[in-house]
Write a protein that holds these residues in place. Structure first.
Motif, short mmCIF file in Angstrom:
data_model
loop_
_atom_site.label_atom_id
_atom_site.label_comp_id
_atom_site.label_asym_id
_atom_site.label_seq_id
_atom_site.Cartn_x
_atom_site.Cartn_y
_atom_site.Cartn_z
N LYS A 106 0.86 -1.18 0.00
CA LYS A 106 0.00 0.00 0.00
C LYS A 106 0.89 1.23 0.00
CE LYS A 106 -3.96 2.05 1.95
NZ LYS A 106 -5.11 1.96 2.77
N SER A 107 0.81 2.00 -1.06
CA SER A 107 1.64 3.20 -1.17
C SER A 107 1.36 4.14 -0.01
CB SER A 107 1.36 3.92 -2.48
OG SER A 107 1.77 3.13 -3.55
N ARG A 108 2.41 4.82 0.42
CA ARG A 108 2.31 5.79 1.49
C ARG A 108 3.06 7.04 1.07
NH1 ARG A 108 -1.03 2.95 4.28
NH2 ARG A 108 -0.32 1.18 5.47
N ILE A 109 2.79 8.12 1.74
CA ILE A 109 3.51 9.38 1.53
C ILE A 109 4.20 9.72 2.83
CG2 ILE A 109 3.31 11.85 1.06
CD1 ILE A 109 0.82 11.17 -0.66
N ILE A 110 5.53 9.89 2.75
CA ILE A 110 6.30 10.34 3.91
C ILE A 110 6.43 11.85 3.76
CG2 ILE A 110 8.49 10.23 5.15
CD1 ILE A 110 8.90 7.43 3.92
N VAL A 111 5.79 12.59 4.66
CA VAL A 111 5.86 14.05 4.64
C VAL A 111 7.16 14.44 5.33
CG1 VAL A 111 4.74 16.20 5.28
CG2 VAL A 111 3.35 14.20 4.66
N LEU A 112 7.98 15.23 4.63
CA LEU A 112 9.29 15.59 5.15
C LEU A 112 9.21 16.79 6.08
CD1 LEU A 112 11.35 15.15 1.86
CD2 LEU A 112 11.01 13.51 3.72
N ASP A 113 10.14 16.84 7.00
CA ASP A 113 10.23 17.93 7.97
C ASP A 113 10.66 19.21 7.27
OD1 ASP A 113 10.35 18.75 10.86
OD2 ASP A 113 12.39 19.26 10.23
N GLN A 114 10.32 20.35 7.82
CA GLN A 114 10.70 21.63 7.23
C GLN A 114 12.19 21.88 7.32
OE1 GLN A 114 7.81 24.25 9.11
NE2 GLN A 114 6.74 24.39 7.16
N GLY A 115 12.93 21.08 8.07
CA GLY A 115 14.38 21.17 8.09
C GLY A 115 15.00 20.66 6.79
N VAL A 116 14.25 19.87 6.04
CA VAL A 116 14.71 19.33 4.76
C VAL A 116 14.51 20.37 3.66
CG1 VAL A 116 14.38 17.53 3.03
CG2 VAL A 116 14.26 16.95 5.46
N SER A 117 13.35 21.03 3.67
CA SER A 117 13.02 22.04 2.67
C SER A 117 12.04 23.03 3.27
CB SER A 117 12.39 21.37 1.44
OG SER A 117 11.91 22.33 0.55
N GLU A 118 12.12 24.27 2.81
CA GLU A 118 11.17 25.27 3.30
C GLU A 118 9.77 24.98 2.78
OE1 GLU A 118 12.46 29.27 2.62
OE2 GLU A 118 14.43 28.88 3.46
N LYS A 119 9.68 24.34 1.60
CA LYS A 119 8.38 23.98 1.04
C LYS A 119 7.92 22.66 1.65
CE LYS A 119 9.53 26.09 -3.34
NZ LYS A 119 9.64 25.93 -4.77
N MET A 120 6.61 22.49 1.74
CA MET A 120 6.05 21.22 2.22
C MET A 120 6.21 20.20 1.11
SD MET A 120 4.93 20.99 5.33
CE MET A 120 3.60 19.82 5.37
N ILE A 121 6.90 19.10 1.42
CA ILE A 121 7.17 18.05 0.44
C ILE A 121 6.84 16.71 1.06
CG2 ILE A 121 8.98 16.90 -0.91
CD1 ILE A 121 10.44 19.58 -0.98
N GLY A 122 6.23 15.86 0.24
CA GLY A 122 6.00 14.48 0.62
C GLY A 122 6.64 13.58 -0.43
N VAL A 123 7.18 12.45 0.00
CA VAL A 123 7.74 11.50 -0.95
C VAL A 123 6.87 10.25 -0.97
CG1 VAL A 123 10.12 12.36 -0.91
CG2 VAL A 123 9.43 10.66 0.77
N LEU A 124 6.53 9.84 -2.19
CA LEU A 124 5.70 8.67 -2.40
C LEU A 124 6.58 7.44 -2.39
CD1 LEU A 124 2.81 7.69 -3.21
CD2 LEU A 124 3.53 7.94 -5.58
N VAL A 125 6.25 6.45 -1.55
CA VAL A 125 7.00 5.20 -1.45
C VAL A 125 6.01 4.04 -1.56
CG1 VAL A 125 8.82 6.26 -0.06
CG2 VAL A 125 6.92 5.12 1.09
N ASP A 126 6.53 2.85 -1.84
CA ASP A 126 5.65 1.68 -2.00
C ASP A 126 5.01 1.26 -0.68
OD1 ASP A 126 6.00 1.51 -4.73
OD2 ASP A 126 7.71 0.16 -4.58
N ASP A 127 5.76 1.31 0.41
CA ASP A 127 5.20 0.99 1.72
C ASP A 127 6.19 1.44 2.79
OD1 ASP A 127 3.43 0.08 3.60
OD2 ASP A 127 3.61 -2.04 3.11
N VAL A 128 5.67 1.77 3.95
CA VAL A 128 6.51 2.12 5.10
C VAL A 128 6.45 0.93 6.05
CG1 VAL A 128 6.80 3.68 7.06
CG2 VAL A 128 6.10 4.59 4.84
N LEU A 129 7.63 0.49 6.51
CA LEU A 129 7.70 -0.70 7.34
C LEU A 129 7.73 -0.40 8.83
CD1 LEU A 129 10.27 -2.73 5.23
CD2 LEU A 129 7.78 -2.87 5.19
N ALA A 130 8.68 0.44 9.25
CA ALA A 130 8.86 0.66 10.68
C ALA A 130 9.79 1.83 10.93
CB ALA A 130 9.44 -0.60 11.33
N VAL A 131 9.83 2.22 12.20
CA VAL A 131 10.86 3.13 12.68
C VAL A 131 11.77 2.25 13.54
CG1 VAL A 131 11.37 5.07 14.19
CG2 VAL A 131 9.39 5.15 12.69
N THR A 132 13.07 2.28 13.23
CA THR A 132 14.00 1.39 13.90
C THR A 132 15.22 2.16 14.35
OG1 THR A 132 13.27 -0.32 12.35
CG2 THR A 132 15.18 -0.83 13.68
#
Length: 188
Positions: A106-132
């Motif tokens: 299930k595709s997900r969008i990881i919304v990036l922090d404003q420390g990465v870019s001043e603009k709001m950006i999300g990256v489309l990925v195939d699936d998010v597994l975990a925080v490790t």
């Protein structure tokens, strides 16, 4: 539609309500412990990738994306994320990964922090597994080095898992998402 937030306390992706507090507001749990790194693991094609947990704001279900004309093919378009226009980048297309995910993900969008870019950006990925959390000795920061540093890789993570009686080792490519976004920011 539920929002998936990366819960740094339980180290897995949890479904929460749309009004949940983003990861960055939990300041007490922000700091990486000495000698370790917290990452968000995800799938692109058949490969495992990771980005620094603190470069992420939240993980959401894929929603309808409005295409933008005259943009590079990896820019899928924009979404309205709770009143904020957010540009969506297809990370798989940006990295020229042509393989499709083996299982139905299930595709997900990881919304990036404003420390990465001043603009709001999300990256489309195939699936998010975990925080490790990984110890420094699990991360090889030298194997990826290239002369021109075009690969945008911070390191290779050795993930050790146990399947039944057998120990299994997987490699996760730790991406430098800040550098990747900086390179394409003028197109956003």
């Amino acid at each position: 539609m539920g929002t998936f937030l990366v819960d740094s306390d339980s180290e897995e992706v949890q479904q929460q309500s749309i009004v949940s507090t983003p990861v960055k507001k939990r300041v007490a749990s922000r700091a990486n412990t000495a000698g370790s790194m917290r990452v968000v693991e995800f799938i692109l094609g058949n490969e495992l990738f990771a980005i620094d947990l603190f470069d992420t704001r939240e993980v959401i279900n894929t929603t309808e994306i409005t295409p933008l004309p005259n943009t590079p093919s990896f820019i899928k378009g924009i979404i309205d994320l709770r009143g904020v226009i957010t540009t969506i980048i297809d990370l798989k297309e940006m990295m020229k990964i042509t393989k499709e995910a083996g299982d139905k993900k299930k595709s997900r969008i990881i919304v990036l922090d404003q420390g990465v870019s001043e603009k709001m950006i999300g990256v489309l990925v195939d699936d998010v597994l975990a925080v490790t959390t990984y110890a420094d000795e699990d991360i090889d920061k030298d194997a990826h080095a290239s002369q021109n540093n075009e690969r945008d890789i911070l390191g290779i993570i050795r993930k050790k898992t146990k399947t039944g009686d057998k120990d299994k080792s997987e490699l996760i490519i730790w991406l430098d998402i800040k550098t990747m976004i900086t390179k394409v920011e003028r197109d956003l």
